[in-house]
Design an enzyme around this catalytic site. Sequence first.
Site, PDB file in Angstrom:
ATOM      1  N   ASP A   9       0.869  -1.155   0.000  1.00  0.00           N
ATOM      2  CA  ASP A   9       0.000   0.000   0.000  1.00  0.00           C
ATOM      3  C   ASP A   9       0.922   1.226   0.000  1.00  0.00           C
ATOM      4  O   ASP A   9       2.087   1.122   0.393  1.00  0.00           O
ATOM      5  CB  ASP A   9      -0.862  -0.052   1.273  1.00  0.00           C
ATOM      6  N   ASP A  11       0.037   5.059   0.871  1.00  0.00           N
ATOM      7  CA  ASP A  11      -0.090   6.020   1.963  1.00  0.00           C
ATOM      8  C   ASP A  11      -0.216   5.308   3.302  1.00  0.00           C
ATOM      9  O   ASP A  11      -1.113   4.502   3.498  1.00  0.00           O
ATOM     10  CB  ASP A  11      -1.315   6.910   1.714  1.00  0.00           C
TER      11      ASP A  11
HETATM   12  P1  B16 Z   1      -6.737   9.988  -3.931  1.00  0.00           P
HETATM   13  P2  B16 Z   1      -3.594   4.224   0.032  1.00  0.00           P
HETATM   14  C1  B16 Z   1      -5.476   6.084  -0.057  1.00  0.00           C
HETATM   15  O1  B16 Z   1      -4.154   5.718  -0.290  1.00  0.00           O
HETATM   16  C2  B16 Z   1      -5.553   6.961   1.184  1.00  0.00           C
HETATM   17  O2  B16 Z   1      -5.244   6.203   2.351  1.00  0.00           O
HETATM   18  C3  B16 Z   1      -6.963   7.487   1.336  1.00  0.00           C
HETATM   19  O3  B16 Z   1      -7.032   8.360   2.452  1.00  0.00           O
HETATM   20  C4  B16 Z   1      -7.361   8.241   0.049  1.00  0.00           C
HETATM   21  O4  B16 Z   1      -8.708   8.718   0.136  1.00  0.00           O
HETATM   22  C5  B16 Z   1      -7.230   7.289  -1.147  1.00  0.00           C
HETATM   23  O5  B16 Z   1      -5.891   6.826  -1.213  1.00  0.00           O
HETATM   24  C6  B16 Z   1      -7.581   7.962  -2.459  1.00  0.00           C
HETATM   25  O6  B16 Z   1      -6.624   8.944  -2.725  1.00  0.00           O
HETATM   26  O7  B16 Z   1      -7.765  11.012  -3.554  1.00  0.00           O
HETATM   27  O8  B16 Z   1      -5.332  10.527  -4.015  1.00  0.00           O
HETATM   28  O9  B16 Z   1      -7.134   9.225  -5.180  1.00  0.00           O
HETATM   29  O10 B16 Z   1      -3.521   4.143   1.526  1.00  0.00           O
HETATM   30  O11 B16 Z   1      -4.541   3.206  -0.582  1.00  0.00           O
HETATM   31  O12 B16 Z   1      -2.243   4.244  -0.626  1.00  0.00           O
HETATM   32 MG    MG Z   2      -2.833   3.192   3.285  1.00  0.00          MG
END
Ligand code: B16
Ligand code: MG
Length: 212
Positions: A9, A11
């Site tokens: 993953d 973030d």
């Molecule tokens: P975006 P991950 C996720 O990343 C985040 O944890 C989540 O908070 C966010 O809403 C989602 O990506 C979508 O992100 O708006 O940049 O498309 O933890 O799956 O790497």
């Molecule tokens: Mg994450």
Amino acid sequence: MRYEGIIFDLDGVLCTTDHYHYLAWKALADRLGIPFNETDNNRLRGVSRMASLEIILEKSDRAYTLEEKEAMAAEKNDAYRRLLHQITRADLSREVQSTLDRLRAQGCKLAVGSASKNTPFILERLGLGDFFDAVADGNCVTRSKPDPEVFLKAAEMLGLSPAVCLVVEDAHAGVEAAVAGGFACAAMGDAKDDPRAAYHLNAFGELLQATE
Ligand code: B16
Ligand code: MG
């Protein structure tokens, strides 16, 4: 090495942009007069942008059209993207870089499986633009975590079956997605104690012992 591939993953695992997500959602929520704090922000971990917006709007006393919601999501993403420009290669921790290098040296294929549509931009900022053998993200899936689609896509891109891959996640929705897809999961951060995970990491570097 116990696994042929590891799917990370982004973030909360390879980097931390959750505070930027928080600041961008908070600006939108404040403008709309909707209460939103860091605890609410925790519920958005690993959840797609539109699903995150729906969670925030649970506390709104009015209904919005799809068009209005799309404009709100775009407003949040613009603010988030501006904040992402602050990321530099220095934000990639030495622990993450050295662990990735050692896993690769052990012959492991490495992939990203993230809900974020900003994955290519974030990887570029961190200096990891060309590093991974495969990148599956919010741009190439239609169903978000806890659906396993993004991890299945990453495994397929690596040419490996889920049974020989490990997923590393910081979100409960991500652990659920990994297990639903037939992957073993190493959980860390917010999801560290999730009982569905096979490994519970206090730090990213512990992956080396876990996969020995
Ligand atoms: P975006 P991950 C996720 O990343 C985040 O944890 C989540 O908070 C966010 O809403 C989602 O990506 C979508 O992100 O708006 O940049 O498309 O933890 O799956 O790497
Ligand atoms: Mg994450």
